[in-house]
Design a protein around this motif. Structure first.
Motif, PDB file in Angstrom:
ATOM      1  N   GLU A  53      97.960  72.258  51.724  1.00  0.00           N
ATOM      2  CA  GLU A  53      96.887  73.243  51.832  1.00  0.00           C
ATOM      3  C   GLU A  53      95.924  72.916  52.966  1.00  0.00           C
ATOM      4  O   GLU A  53      95.294  73.817  53.530  1.00  0.00           O
ATOM      5  N   LYS A  54      95.835  71.640  53.333  1.00  0.00           N
ATOM      6  CA  LYS A  54      94.971  71.258  54.438  1.00  0.00           C
ATOM      7  C   LYS A  54      95.588  71.589  55.793  1.00  0.00           C
ATOM      8  O   LYS A  54      94.916  71.480  56.815  1.00  0.00           O
ATOM      9  N   ALA A  55      96.860  71.960  55.790  1.00  0.00           N
ATOM     10  CA  ALA A  55      97.556  72.297  57.029  1.00  0.00           C
ATOM     11  C   ALA A  55      97.827  73.794  57.141  1.00  0.00           C
ATOM     12  O   ALA A  55      98.675  74.219  57.941  1.00  0.00           O
ATOM     13  N   ALA A  56      97.105  74.590  56.363  1.00  0.00           N
ATOM     14  CA  ALA A  56      97.357  76.029  56.357  1.00  0.00           C
ATOM     15  C   ALA A  56      97.183  76.643  57.739  1.00  0.00           C
ATOM     16  O   ALA A  56      97.936  77.547  58.132  1.00  0.00           O
ATOM     17  N   ASP A  57      96.209  76.142  58.498  1.00  0.00           N
ATOM     18  CA  ASP A  57      95.987  76.697  59.835  1.00  0.00           C
ATOM     19  C   ASP A  57      97.155  76.403  60.760  1.00  0.00           C
ATOM     20  O   ASP A  57      97.507  77.218  61.616  1.00  0.00           O
ATOM     21  N   LEU A  58      97.775  75.225  60.594  1.00  0.00           N
ATOM     22  CA  LEU A  58      98.946  74.892  61.400  1.00  0.00           C
ATOM     23  C   LEU A  58     100.125  75.756  60.994  1.00  0.00           C
ATOM     24  O   LEU A  58     100.921  76.194  61.845  1.00  0.00           O
ATOM     25  N   ALA A  59     100.252  76.017  59.709  1.00  0.00           N
ATOM     26  CA  ALA A  59     101.345  76.864  59.229  1.00  0.00           C
ATOM     27  C   ALA A  59     101.247  78.269  59.802  1.00  0.00           C
ATOM     28  O   ALA A  59     102.261  78.880  60.172  1.00  0.00           O
ATOM     29  N   THR A  60     100.015  78.794  59.908  1.00  0.00           N
ATOM     30  CA  THR A  60      99.852  80.146  60.450  1.00  0.00           C
ATOM     31  C   THR A  60     100.238  80.212  61.924  1.00  0.00           C
ATOM     32  O   THR A  60     100.548  81.292  62.436  1.00  0.00           O
ATOM     33  N   ARG A  61     100.234  79.066  62.591  1.00  0.00           N
ATOM     34  CA  ARG A  61     100.649  79.018  63.999  1.00  0.00           C
ATOM     35  C   ARG A  61     102.147  78.799  64.143  1.00  0.00           C
ATOM     36  O   ARG A  61     102.663  78.736  65.260  1.00  0.00           O
ATOM     37  N   GLY A  62     102.856  78.668  63.009  1.00  0.00           N
ATOM     38  CA  GLY A  62     104.303  78.544  63.049  1.00  0.00           C
ATOM     39  C   GLY A  62     104.831  77.140  62.917  1.00  0.00           C
ATOM     40  O   GLY A  62     106.047  76.910  62.957  1.00  0.00           O
ATOM     41  N   VAL A  63     103.922  76.151  62.746  1.00  0.00           N
ATOM     42  CA  VAL A  63     104.350  74.768  62.570  1.00  0.00           C
ATOM     43  C   VAL A  63     104.947  74.610  61.171  1.00  0.00           C
ATOM     44  O   VAL A  63     104.406  75.126  60.186  1.00  0.00           O
ATOM     45  N   GLU A  64     106.062  73.900  61.071  1.00  0.00           N
ATOM     46  CA  GLU A  64     106.680  73.656  59.766  1.00  0.00           C
ATOM     47  C   GLU A  64     105.906  72.562  59.037  1.00  0.00           C
ATOM     48  O   GLU A  64     105.677  71.485  59.583  1.00  0.00           O
TER      49      GLU A  64
END
Length: 285
Positions: free
Chosen positions: A39-50
């Motif tokens: 959940e702390k990486a949600a912003d990275l996920a929205t950029r397409g990072v796995e």
């Protein structure tokens, strides 16, 4: 499958590495962020990072986290006394997964320094050397943020306390070390490599001068013995163990163990490291 993976990817260094990978043109689909709390990486996920969930403390989570990855950045753990076991678990998983190159963030002069943080880094380097993996060791000196994060205290007291004996520290910003990690991950290199990384060195007197110049508030450096520094830190609220540890780190600086003449950092970055005054201005901003 992602080409690159970064452990501790939501930490201050790990996040900068991923952001710089993206900024350098690496497609998000080629990057995996290995994190304890997705959940702390949600912003990275929205950029397409796995986003891959794993922890150093649970070795069973690590093989899946590094599966299919060609190049892995192992950012050292932050729990004293547990780092060697944690790092070994990641190295074992990387070997099992067939990772082509593992990049590890160590400490400056890890094989010769008496710095109290060094033994676990040196032990990790030994595990890595025995693993059979191809590796790059990034021996980082201090973060400039170790000092710029203390600006409110410096400005409030007008004093920088230290026990460095006038010796220099080759500190550099986290962004600089992140840039070096990106270079180590993405460059083509034969065999293993060890880099001694540090920025333009400064003394605590020069740190005080830079803080004074940038902020307009007079700050002076007060040098003392390690024992007196430990006592002073206890007087402002640190427990005896933490105060002694901080004083021991300053003693390491006094012995020249966090200064280097190596230009490895600037060569990896392709530019000079961030000037101290620029780092102070950024912290103020």
């Amino acid at each position: 499958m992602p080409t690159y993976a970064v452990t501790g990817a939501t930490g201050r260094l790990g996040r900068l590495v991923i952001e710089q990978l993206l900024d350098s043109g690496v497609p998000a689909t080629e990057i995996a962020a290995i994190v304890r709390s997705p959940e702390k990486a949600a912003d990275l996920a929205t950029r397409g990072v796995e986003i891959r969930k794993a922890t150093y403390d649970d070795p069973s989570t690590l093989p899946g986290a590094v599966a299919g990855v060609r190049r892995l950045l192992l950012i050292s753990g932050d729990t004293p006394g547990q780092r060697v076991a944690q790092h070994t678990a990641v190295i074992d998983a990387a070997k099992l997964a067939g990772v082509e190159r593992l990049v590890y963030t160590s400490i400056l002069k890890a094989d010769t320094t008496a710095n109290p943080l060094a033994p676990e880094h040196k032990a990790t380097e030994d595990v890595l050397a025995a693993s059979g993996l191809t590796y790059t060791v990034l021996r980082n000196s201090w973060y400039t943020e170790n000092y710029t994060d203390q600006l409110p205290q410096y400005l409030g007291s007008g004093t920088i306390l230290g026990a460095t004996g006038g010796s220099k520290i080759s500190a550099a910003t986290r962004a600089d070390y992140a840039g070096a990690a990106v270079a180590a991950l993405t460059r083509e290199e034969d065999g293993n490599a060890v880099y001694e990384l540090g920025g333009t060195a400064f003394t605590f007197d020069e740190l005080a001068e830079a803080v004074t110049e940038v902020t307009g508030t007079t700050v002076v450096h007060q040098d003392m013995s390690a024992a007196d520094l430990a006592s002073a830190l206890e007087n402002v609220g640190l427990d005896a163990g933490t105060a002694g540890f901080v004083a021991a780190l300053d003693h390491s600086i006094a012995n020249g163990e966090l200064a280097t003449d190596s230009d490895d950092l600037s060569r990896l970055l392709g530019r000079p490291s961030t000037p101290l005054r620029d780092a102070i201005r950024a912290a103020r901003a």
